[in-house]
Design an enzyme around this catalytic site. Structure first.
Site, short mmCIF file in Angstrom:
data_model
loop_
_atom_site.label_atom_id
_atom_site.label_comp_id
_atom_site.label_asym_id
_atom_site.label_seq_id
_atom_site.Cartn_x
_atom_site.Cartn_y
_atom_site.Cartn_z
N THR A 173 0.83 -1.20 0.00
CA THR A 173 0.00 0.00 0.00
C THR A 173 0.87 1.26 0.00
OG1 THR A 173 -0.08 -0.02 2.41
CG2 THR A 173 -1.88 -1.12 1.27
N ASP A 299 1.50 -4.91 18.94
CA ASP A 299 1.31 -4.39 17.57
C ASP A 299 1.68 -2.92 17.46
OD1 ASP A 299 0.62 -4.41 14.85
OD2 ASP A 299 -1.44 -3.80 15.26
CA CA Z 1 0.61 -4.31 12.55
#
Ligand code: CA
Ligand code: CA
Length: 503
Positions: A173, A299
């Protein structure tokens, strides 16, 4: 007569080349040429600062829409537009368009086709983040991990290079960065167990020149920071465009989280995830690295934009990198060496007590230790959403302030037990944790903040019910432009934080 005839003839030969070609030098000075926007971040330094002043605190109230062009896309627009010679270039997941900046009239449209099953290996939005202009071509990536070059005058494809295989979790992306004829891109896919990388391509031919893996193979340097073979599915995607310092000839690129989010099966620092890599654009050779979040369970992708700024403090000018990381710390790092100079919390943070400036390492909180040692259930701030997500901040060199769309969201977090972690399969979405978002004030889930990166002090903040998921742009006219989730395009006084205009 003869002379002017030759002159006209020369002009007719030269003008198209002058108009449509962008040289390596044009890209280097992009930030100081406000007549065009040739690069992601409005300059290799990615400051997103405009020196223009005609639209300012006094005149902004007169802004009205001139035209609208529909991207006919209901999946989200995350691309930054480029502007050259009165033409706006913009991308989304399935098309690239060139539009006349004065009229909104479409000049060309190039459809991007990809296999429909590709969308199953894209974690967090069917989007594209923009393109790059160089040498008469427009470059972009595609969701199915290809890099393409189009003729910027016609939209016709010039070359196409296949980078990764979507069935193995790879997608793209990112907006490319072009330095001295090298097209630099990074992959997405850390939620699908990929082995992340950054690549350089020849801008003329599409030939791949180098690949820099962000995670070592077994036996390579850094492999000792991964338990067992866990690096094979280690993540470390690289999905936000890096910045470039022409003096040092160094590209700075952020790397994403280790995979899976669950940390129990990958004890160790997990190099080079959640790091800044400084490398040479011609070869991809790494000169230094700095890891923000070792052994990350949460994350905290460290991919966010890396703003290059020259800051005065302690009696000297320091050439630094600024990053408002997903993990809630605003980092100031020396560009030449990767040495950490400052790290301040810019939202509520409890995964680390502070960052040790002598080692550059976080001092883990009791909550994070309980997760890593016992797989405990804890409340952690910020959430995976980050203190700031991918949407870029801007830096104002006139005031030495950054403008951050900050997020006030934490999460209740619990890793799955160890025997479940082995369920990770390459190419399939896998987190290995249970989670639920938590907020303290449902009417203030975000703030737009102006922060001094050296002291960490907030100059002003604008509370928001929902966090803004738009980037910021700051101008010498004293304005910060950004957008709200509810659709307002806003202009805010860069000195006071007062909302001056919205549409
Ligand atoms: Ca991630
Ligand atoms: Ca420019």
């Amino acid at each position: 007569m003869k002379k002017s005839a030759i002159f006209i003839l020369l002009m007719s030969i030269l003008v198209p080349a002058v108009i449509f070609a962008q040289s390596a030098e044009d890209l280097k000075k992009d930030a100081t040429t406000p007549g065009d926007v040739l690069t992601y971040g409005m300059g290799y330094n990615q400051q997103r600062f405009s020196p223009l002043t005609r639209i300012n605190r006094k005149t902004v109230k007169r802004l009205v829409p001139a035209w609208a062009y529909s991207m006919t896309n209901n999946l989200g627009e995350e691309a930054q537009a480029l502007v050259k010679d009165g033409v706006i270039y913009i991308t989304d997941h399935d098309k690239t368009v060139a539009v006349d900046a004065l009229t909104g009239k479409e000049i060309w449209k190039a459809i991007v086709e990809y296999p429909p099953e590709t969308t199953r290996v894209v974690c967090c939005g069917i989007v594209n983040r923009g393109g790059a202009l160089f040498d008469g071509k427009f470059y972009r990536t595609t969701l199915d991990a290809q890099v393409i070059a189009l003729d910027s005058k016609t939209g016709k494809e010039v070359w196409r290079a296949k980078s990764g295989d979507p069935s193995e979790g790879y997608s793209m992306t990112v907006a490319p960065l072009i330095v001295d004829g090298v097209v630099i891109v990074g992959v997405s896919g850390a939620e699908f167990g990929v082995r992340g990388y950054i690549e350089g391509y020849n801008a003329s031919t599409g030939e791949r020149l180098w690949r820099l893996y962000t995670v070592p193979a077994p036996g390579e340097p850094g492999a000792e920071t991964w338990a067992g073979d866990s690096m094979k599915t280690g993540g470390g995607s690289a999905w936000i465009t890096g910045s470039y310092d022409p003096e040092l000839d160094l590209v700075f690129w952020g790397t994403g989280n280790p995979a899976p989010w669950n940390p129990l099966g990958r004890k160790g620092d997990n190099l080079y995830t959640n790091s800044i890599l400084a490398f040479k654009p011609k070869t991809g050779a790494v000169v230094w690295s700095y890891q923000m979040t070792p052994n990350d369970p949460f994350d905290y992708d460290g991919v966010n934009e890396l703003i290059l700024a020259d800051l005065k403090f302690d009696g000297a000018v320091h050439k630094v990198i600024l990053q408002a990381n997903r993990n809630g710390f605003l980092y100031v790092v020396e560009r030449a060496t990767g040495k950490l100079l400052a790290a301040h919390k810019f939202v509520k943070v409890n995964w680390a007590d502070h960052i040790d400036l002598s080692t550059g390492r976080p001092v883990w909180s009791a909550e994070t230790k309980a997760v890593l040692d016992q797989g405990a259930k804890v409340n952690i701030w910020p959430s995976a959403f980050g203190g700031k997500n991918w949407e870029p901040m801007a830096f104002n060199p006139l005031a030495s302030l950054v403008y951050i769309n900050a997020v006030n969201v934490g999460w209740e977090y619990e890793p799955w037990p160890m025997d479940q972690v082995s369920k990770l399969k390459v190419g399939q979405l896998f987190w290995g944790v249970k989670f639920k978002a938590i907020t303290e004030d449902p009417n203030r889930r975000g703030d737009l903040k102006a922060i001094n990166p050296i002291t960490g002090q907030t100059k002003w903040e604008l509370p928001l019910k929902s966090p803004n998921m738009a980037g910021t742009l700051v101008t010498a006219g004293g304005l910060v432009f950004t957008g709200q989730l509810t659709g307002e395009f806003m202009a805010i006084d860069s000195e006071s934080g007062k909302l001056l205009w919205q549409f």
